[in-house]
Design a protein around this motif. Structure first.
Motif, PDB file in Angstrom:
ATOM      1  N   THR A   1      30.406  24.250 -19.404  1.00  0.00           N
ATOM      2  CA  THR A   1      31.414  25.249 -19.780  1.00  0.00           C
ATOM      3  C   THR A   1      31.041  25.919 -21.103  1.00  0.00           C
ATOM      4  OG1 THR A   1      33.159  24.009 -18.638  1.00  0.00           O
ATOM      5  CG2 THR A   1      33.862  25.607 -20.288  1.00  0.00           C
ATOM      6  N   GLU A   2      30.582  25.112 -22.043  1.00  0.00           N
ATOM      7  CA  GLU A   2      30.157  25.651 -23.345  1.00  0.00           C
ATOM      8  C   GLU A   2      29.001  26.643 -23.180  1.00  0.00           C
ATOM      9  OE1 GLU A   2      27.697  24.102 -27.268  1.00  0.00           O
ATOM     10  OE2 GLU A   2      28.747  22.626 -26.031  1.00  0.00           O
ATOM     11  N   LYS A   3      28.027  26.285 -22.350  1.00  0.00           N
ATOM     12  CA  LYS A   3      26.854  27.142 -22.173  1.00  0.00           C
ATOM     13  C   LYS A   3      27.197  28.415 -21.398  1.00  0.00           C
ATOM     14  CE  LYS A   3      24.457  24.388 -24.497  1.00  0.00           C
ATOM     15  NZ  LYS A   3      24.123  24.814 -25.875  1.00  0.00           N
ATOM     16  N   ILE A   4      28.068  28.309 -20.406  1.00  0.00           N
ATOM     17  CA  ILE A   4      28.500  29.496 -19.655  1.00  0.00           C
ATOM     18  C   ILE A   4      29.265  30.446 -20.577  1.00  0.00           C
ATOM     19  CG2 ILE A   4      30.018  30.309 -17.810  1.00  0.00           C
ATOM     20  CD1 ILE A   4      27.456  29.098 -16.754  1.00  0.00           C
ATOM     21  N   ASP A   5      30.140  29.886 -21.430  1.00  0.00           N
ATOM     22  CA  ASP A   5      30.866  30.707 -22.409  1.00  0.00           C
ATOM     23  C   ASP A   5      29.895  31.449 -23.319  1.00  0.00           C
ATOM     24  OD1 ASP A   5      33.282  29.868 -21.394  1.00  0.00           O
ATOM     25  OD2 ASP A   5      33.662  28.373 -22.955  1.00  0.00           O
ATOM     26  N   ASN A   6      28.848  30.744 -23.756  1.00  0.00           N
ATOM     27  CA  ASN A   6      27.862  31.356 -24.654  1.00  0.00           C
ATOM     28  C   ASN A   6      27.127  32.512 -23.977  1.00  0.00           C
ATOM     29  OD1 ASN A   6      28.592  29.492 -26.574  1.00  0.00           O
ATOM     30  ND2 ASN A   6      26.810  28.173 -26.280  1.00  0.00           N
ATOM     31  N   ILE A   7      26.747  32.306 -22.699  1.00  0.00           N
ATOM     32  CA  ILE A   7      26.033  33.367 -21.975  1.00  0.00           C
ATOM     33  C   ILE A   7      26.947  34.579 -21.772  1.00  0.00           C
ATOM     34  CG2 ILE A   7      24.931  33.994 -19.782  1.00  0.00           C
ATOM     35  CD1 ILE A   7      23.940  31.106 -19.579  1.00  0.00           C
TER      36      ILE A   7
ATOM     37  N   LEU B   1      28.042  33.652 -13.098  1.00  0.00           N
ATOM     38  CA  LEU B   1      28.726  32.815 -14.086  1.00  0.00           C
ATOM     39  C   LEU B   1      30.098  32.385 -13.569  1.00  0.00           C
ATOM     40  CD1 LEU B   1      27.850  34.854 -17.311  1.00  0.00           C
ATOM     41  CD2 LEU B   1      26.911  32.629 -16.663  1.00  0.00           C
ATOM     42  N   LYS B   2      30.799  33.321 -12.943  1.00  0.00           N
ATOM     43  CA  LYS B   2      32.112  33.014 -12.360  1.00  0.00           C
ATOM     44  C   LYS B   2      31.973  32.005 -11.216  1.00  0.00           C
ATOM     45  CE  LYS B   2      36.033  35.205  -9.995  1.00  0.00           C
ATOM     46  NZ  LYS B   2      36.553  36.458  -9.399  1.00  0.00           N
ATOM     47  N   TYR B   3      30.964  32.194 -10.377  1.00  0.00           N
ATOM     48  CA  TYR B   3      30.750  31.297  -9.235  1.00  0.00           C
ATOM     49  C   TYR B   3      30.378  29.894  -9.716  1.00  0.00           C
ATOM     50  CZ  TYR B   3      29.234  29.987  -4.514  1.00  0.00           C
ATOM     51  OH  TYR B   3      29.096  29.388  -3.285  1.00  0.00           O
ATOM     52  N   PHE B   4      29.619  29.822 -10.803  1.00  0.00           N
ATOM     53  CA  PHE B   4      29.242  28.524 -11.372  1.00  0.00           C
ATOM     54  C   PHE B   4      30.501  27.769 -11.802  1.00  0.00           C
ATOM     55  CE2 PHE B   4      27.538  25.411 -14.248  1.00  0.00           C
ATOM     56  CZ  PHE B   4      26.237  25.175 -13.831  1.00  0.00           C
ATOM     57  N   ARG B   5      31.420  28.474 -12.463  1.00  0.00           N
ATOM     58  CA  ARG B   5      32.669  27.841 -12.900  1.00  0.00           C
ATOM     59  C   ARG B   5      33.474  27.341 -11.689  1.00  0.00           C
ATOM     60  NH1 ARG B   5      33.976  28.812 -18.239  1.00  0.00           N
ATOM     61  NH2 ARG B   5      33.050  30.654 -19.226  1.00  0.00           N
ATOM     62  N   GLU B   6      33.570  28.181 -10.666  1.00  0.00           N
ATOM     63  CA  GLU B   6      34.339  27.804  -9.476  1.00  0.00           C
ATOM     64  C   GLU B   6      33.738  26.580  -8.795  1.00  0.00           C
ATOM     65  OE1 GLU B   6      34.220  31.301  -7.128  1.00  0.00           O
ATOM     66  OE2 GLU B   6      35.774  32.371  -8.282  1.00  0.00           O
TER      67      GLU B   6
ATOM     68  N   GLY C   1      25.878  19.278  -7.114  1.00  0.00           N
ATOM     69  CA  GLY C   1      24.780  19.403  -8.066  1.00  0.00           C
ATOM     70  C   GLY C   1      23.679  20.348  -7.611  1.00  0.00           C
ATOM     71  N   LYS C   2      23.272  20.220  -6.343  1.00  0.00           N
ATOM     72  CA  LYS C   2      22.216  21.097  -5.819  1.00  0.00           C
ATOM     73  C   LYS C   2      22.673  22.550  -5.816  1.00  0.00           C
ATOM     74  CE  LYS C   2      19.851  17.738  -2.851  1.00  0.00           C
ATOM     75  NZ  LYS C   2      19.472  17.391  -1.456  1.00  0.00           N
ATOM     76  N   LYS C   3      23.922  22.772  -5.441  1.00  0.00           N
ATOM     77  CA  LYS C   3      24.474  24.130  -5.402  1.00  0.00           C
ATOM     78  C   LYS C   3      24.481  24.742  -6.800  1.00  0.00           C
ATOM     79  CE  LYS C   3      28.549  26.558  -3.593  1.00  0.00           C
ATOM     80  NZ  LYS C   3      29.877  26.361  -2.951  1.00  0.00           N
ATOM     81  N   LEU C   4      24.868  23.973  -7.794  1.00  0.00           N
ATOM     82  CA  LEU C   4      24.851  24.454  -9.172  1.00  0.00           C
ATOM     83  C   LEU C   4      23.427  24.807  -9.611  1.00  0.00           C
ATOM     84  CD1 LEU C   4      27.331  21.937 -10.860  1.00  0.00           C
ATOM     85  CD2 LEU C   4      27.746  24.345 -10.366  1.00  0.00           C
ATOM     86  N   GLY C   5      22.460  24.025  -9.134  1.00  0.00           N
ATOM     87  CA  GLY C   5      21.068  24.323  -9.445  1.00  0.00           C
ATOM     88  C   GLY C   5      20.619  25.653  -8.866  1.00  0.00           C
TER      89      GLY C   5
END
Length: 291
Positions: A160-166, A229-234, A243-247
């Motif tokens: 979450t921290e890294k997504i916020d930064n991006i 980025l939105k899809y990663f959060r969801e 985990g694989k999907k996030l990758g």
């Protein structure tokens, strides 16, 4: 909710004079990689144990161990006194018959003779003992799952921290993007004005400028990156095992960031892109630990 593949669980149960230890360790792996070390008495249940672990832990490099500690009294093997007496008579008879001196230390010599230490009958696993062992296995798995959940919460916080930064860095591109268009236009017109005796069609120049600027436009890349980025959060909010999907999502984010960098043509924008890449690289490193 994200779960980590890293985890540890241990349970101990007591059955009669036995202390039965069950231990599970888990690290990240692309698939389920289960290795077992099981005390001989329980090896007949290995397939059942494997199925239980695979049904719950799903993925990871997992080391599973069962070992038994017994009371000191139960470890001592009985001495076969009748066999010792038999050995004694035979050795004494042979010594007298052929004139060989008798052993100086009879007791030490006799204890080294075959089968003097009588072995217990082979143990059989009863239902009551297996129930105790199975309970320990279940407790160790449960403890490892709790560990995975705790580690997963830390991973989710990091992501979450890294997504916020991006996302914040993505917004920082906007002012430079607008200024870049004006700089490109001014630089081209200035270059043409410095060439003596050159006439050009202003309408054609505008068309060429529009074509050139469109090639450098990063609007689509920014929009796709924002969607990723939105899809990663969801996906982080979905059930464990993503985990694989996030990758895969992180890979797509990397493509958009790289394309944005190649189109930037501006030092300040490229510096921002480098920071975005650094944040994404940290996500990629940690996503390998996500279940």
């Amino acid at each position: 909710m994200i779960q980590s593949m890293t985890g540890y669980g241990k349970a101990v149960v007591t059955y009669k004079e036995k202390k039965i230890n069950v231990e599970l360790k888990s690290l990240n792996s692309k698939a389920l990689d289960l290795s077992t070390r099981i005390a001989p008495l329980y090896r007949e249940k290995e397939m059942e144990i494997r199925q239980t672990i695979a049904g719950v832990l799903v993925r990871g490099k997992i080391d599973f161990s069962i070992w038994v500690e017994k009371d000191a009294g139960s470890e001592a093997l009985p001495i076969n006194s009748q066999l010792i007496e038999n050995y004694y008579r035979q050795i004494k008879s042979i010594s007298e018959r052929i004139g060989v001196p008798e052993p100086a230390d009879w007791f030490a010599s006799l204890l080294r003779m075959p089968d003097v230490m009588a072995k217990n009958d082979a143990e059989e696993l009863c239902e009551e003992e297996w129930a105790a062992v199975k309970d320990a296995v279940d407790k160790a798995i449960c403890q490892l799952l709790t560990f995975r959940i705790q580690e997963g919460e830390a991973l989710e916080s990091k992501f979450t921290e890294k997504i916020d930064n991006i996302e914040a860095l993505l917004k920082q591109l906007e002012p430079y993007e607008k200024l870049r268009v004006e700089k490109i236009r001014s630089r081209i017109i200035e270059g043409l004005s410095n060439i003596p005796e050159v006439e050009y069609d202003k309408n054609r120049l505008e068309q060429e400028l529009i074509y050139y600027i469109e090639k450098l436009d990063i609007s689509e890349e920014k929009q796709r990156l924002a969607n990723h980025l939105k899809y990663f959060r969801e996906t982080m909010g979905e059930k464990a095992g993503q985990g694989k999907k996030l990758g895969f999502i992180a890979q797509e984010m990397g493509r958009e960031i790289n394309t944005t960098g190649s189109k930037s043509n501006n030092a300040e924008m490229q510096n921002i892109v480098v920071k975005m890449k650094d944040e994404l690289e940290q996500i990629k490193e940690q996503v390998l630990n996500a279940l």
